[in-house]
Design a protein around this motif. Structure first.
Motif, PDB file in Angstrom:
ATOM      1  N   ASN A 101       0.823  -1.208   0.000  1.00 58.37           N
ATOM      2  CA  ASN A 101       0.000   0.000   0.000  1.00 58.37           C
ATOM      3  C   ASN A 101       0.859   1.261   0.000  1.00 58.37           C
ATOM      4  OD1 ASN A 101      -1.691   2.152   0.898  1.00 58.37           O
ATOM      5  ND2 ASN A 101      -3.144   0.665   1.682  1.00 58.37           N
ATOM      6  N   THR A 139      -4.176   6.763   0.826  1.00 59.09           N
ATOM      7  CA  THR A 139      -4.199   6.719  -0.644  1.00 59.09           C
ATOM      8  C   THR A 139      -5.343   7.561  -1.189  1.00 59.09           C
ATOM      9  OG1 THR A 139      -3.439   4.426  -0.448  1.00 59.09           O
ATOM     10  CG2 THR A 139      -4.092   5.164  -2.631  1.00 59.09           C
ATOM     11  N   CYS A 154      -4.143  -5.485  -3.571  1.00 57.48           N
ATOM     12  CA  CYS A 154      -3.600  -4.570  -2.561  1.00 57.48           C
ATOM     13  C   CYS A 154      -4.690  -3.564  -2.206  1.00 57.48           C
ATOM     14  CB  CYS A 154      -2.366  -3.862  -3.114  1.00 57.48           C
ATOM     15  SG  CYS A 154      -1.549  -2.772  -1.948  1.00 57.48           S
ATOM     16  N   TYR A 162       2.755   1.872  -3.484  1.00 55.29           N
ATOM     17  CA  TYR A 162       1.835   2.390  -4.502  1.00 55.29           C
ATOM     18  C   TYR A 162       1.449   3.834  -4.197  1.00 55.29           C
ATOM     19  CZ  TYR A 162       0.678  -1.644  -7.473  1.00 55.29           C
ATOM     20  OH  TYR A 162       0.711  -2.658  -8.395  1.00 55.29           O
ATOM     21  N   MET A 183      -3.694  -1.212  -8.144  1.00 54.60           N
ATOM     22  CA  MET A 183      -3.579  -1.682  -6.762  1.00 54.60           C
ATOM     23  C   MET A 183      -4.711  -2.641  -6.431  1.00 54.60           C
ATOM     24  SD  MET A 183      -2.781   1.610  -4.314  1.00 54.60           S
ATOM     25  CE  MET A 183      -2.786   0.699  -2.782  1.00 54.60           C
TER      26      MET A 183
END
Length: 320
Positions: free
Chosen positions: A198, A235, A229, A201, A224
């Motif tokens: 995580n 994010t 993920c 990315y 992702m």
């Protein structure tokens, strides 16, 4: 901690029974003290051992070097390393990797590379840990080209990069605005069979968003999710912030709904991003409705955004 105290009690019993501890016993006790951060106690124990006529071996020295380097006492670690060499003891790869780690942690890459050069005197070659530590240290100090050169050297020597190495490179590249190179290394990581997590990315997504390429950010988000993920609130906050900076309030709201549908709980940062967005690109009064629907509690950042909006001169006033 209880085990360490029990070990010292056992040492006391040994001494009472006229069975003094040997070098191995002292080494075990020093290792426990070093892991607990009790470096002064470990040094005193070292002095006690030497005072009893016992000769420290390479394991004892390496134990102390490791303890000092891991707890930010690199100069003390180097001093012990010097003592080790004077005694004619042979450092191993672990000893050198420990010193490289400590020096890189302090940002002293010059001395770290010098230590690596000294390894050759004992017929030792840097391994994956050595190179990864140097790459991480180089990236953190902003020496990106040096980090990439080390990566190429690893590949040239047939050393396989692992997820830690790739993550260190990607982090450094993103931090210094080399997002395209970071994404290229992300692809290499995937091709090598490693699964970015995580955080990895999100670093790349954040890099593209800061460049204004929100489309690429969402492309990586989908990648992702497809790979299994699960993106976290950080994010989504990165993407939401990018949308809000571009005035895409509708898309930001849709992203919030997507988060909620996936069971990802927004945090204060999420709502402050949305509040700031409405203050700059929409109607801040709409935020009260959003706040009530989602259960947001006002915090200082929210208050600051509202005050900034209220105190900002209107265009009509500026033009009058």
């Amino acid at each position: 901690l209880a085990e360490l105290e029990a070990a010292f009690q056992l040492k006391g019993i040994m001494e009472e029974e006229k069975t003094p501890p040997d070098v191995f016993t002292y080494g075990v006790l020093m290792n426990g003290l070093c892991k607990d951060g009790r470096l002064e106690d470990a040094s005193q124990l070292f002095d006690e051992m030497c005072g009893r006529g016992l000769v420290p071996n390479d394991v004892v020295y390496t134990t102390l070097i490791n303890g000092h380097c891991k707890h930010g006492k690199v100069d003390s670690g180097l001093e012990l390393y010097g003592m080790m060499l004077k005694k004619g003891l042979r450092p191993d790869l672990f000893t050198y990797n420990t010193l490289v780690y400590g020096l890189c942690k302090e940002g002293d890459l010059r001395r770290a590379r010098k230590v690596v050069d000294e390894m050759a005197q004992w017929g030792l070659k840097p391994d994956k840990i050595t190179y990864t530590t140097l790459i991480d240290g180089s990236c953190k100090e902003g020496y990106i080209e040096m980090a990439l050169d080390i990566k190429n050297k690893m590949v040239g020597e047939g050393i396989t990069l692992d997820d830690v190495t790739f993550t260190a490179l990607i982090s450094g590249l993103c931090k210094h605005g080399r997002v395209v190179d970071a994404e290229r290394n992300l692809r290499e990581m995937l091709e090598a069979g490693w699964k970015p997590d995580n955080i990895t990315y999100t670093m790349v997504i954040d890099g593209f968003c800061k460049m204004g390429d929100v489309k690429m950010g969402f492309k990586l988000l989908k990648e992702m999710q497809d790979s299994g993920c699960v993106p976290g609130v950080v994010t989504y906050n990165v993407l939401m912030n990018a949308l809000c900076k571009q005035g895409q309030i509708k898309n930001a709201n849709m992203l919030l709904d997507a988060m909620l549908n996936l069971g990802i709980a927004p945090d204060d940062i999420t709502y402050n991003i949305l509040l700031d967005c409405r203050c700059k690109h929409g109607n801040p009064k709409e935020f009260d409705q959003l706040r009530c629907e989602k259960g947001l509690v006002h915090d200082y950042a929210s208050y600051t955004s509202l005050i900034n909006e209220i105190t900002k001169p209107s265009k009509d006033y500026e033009n009058s």
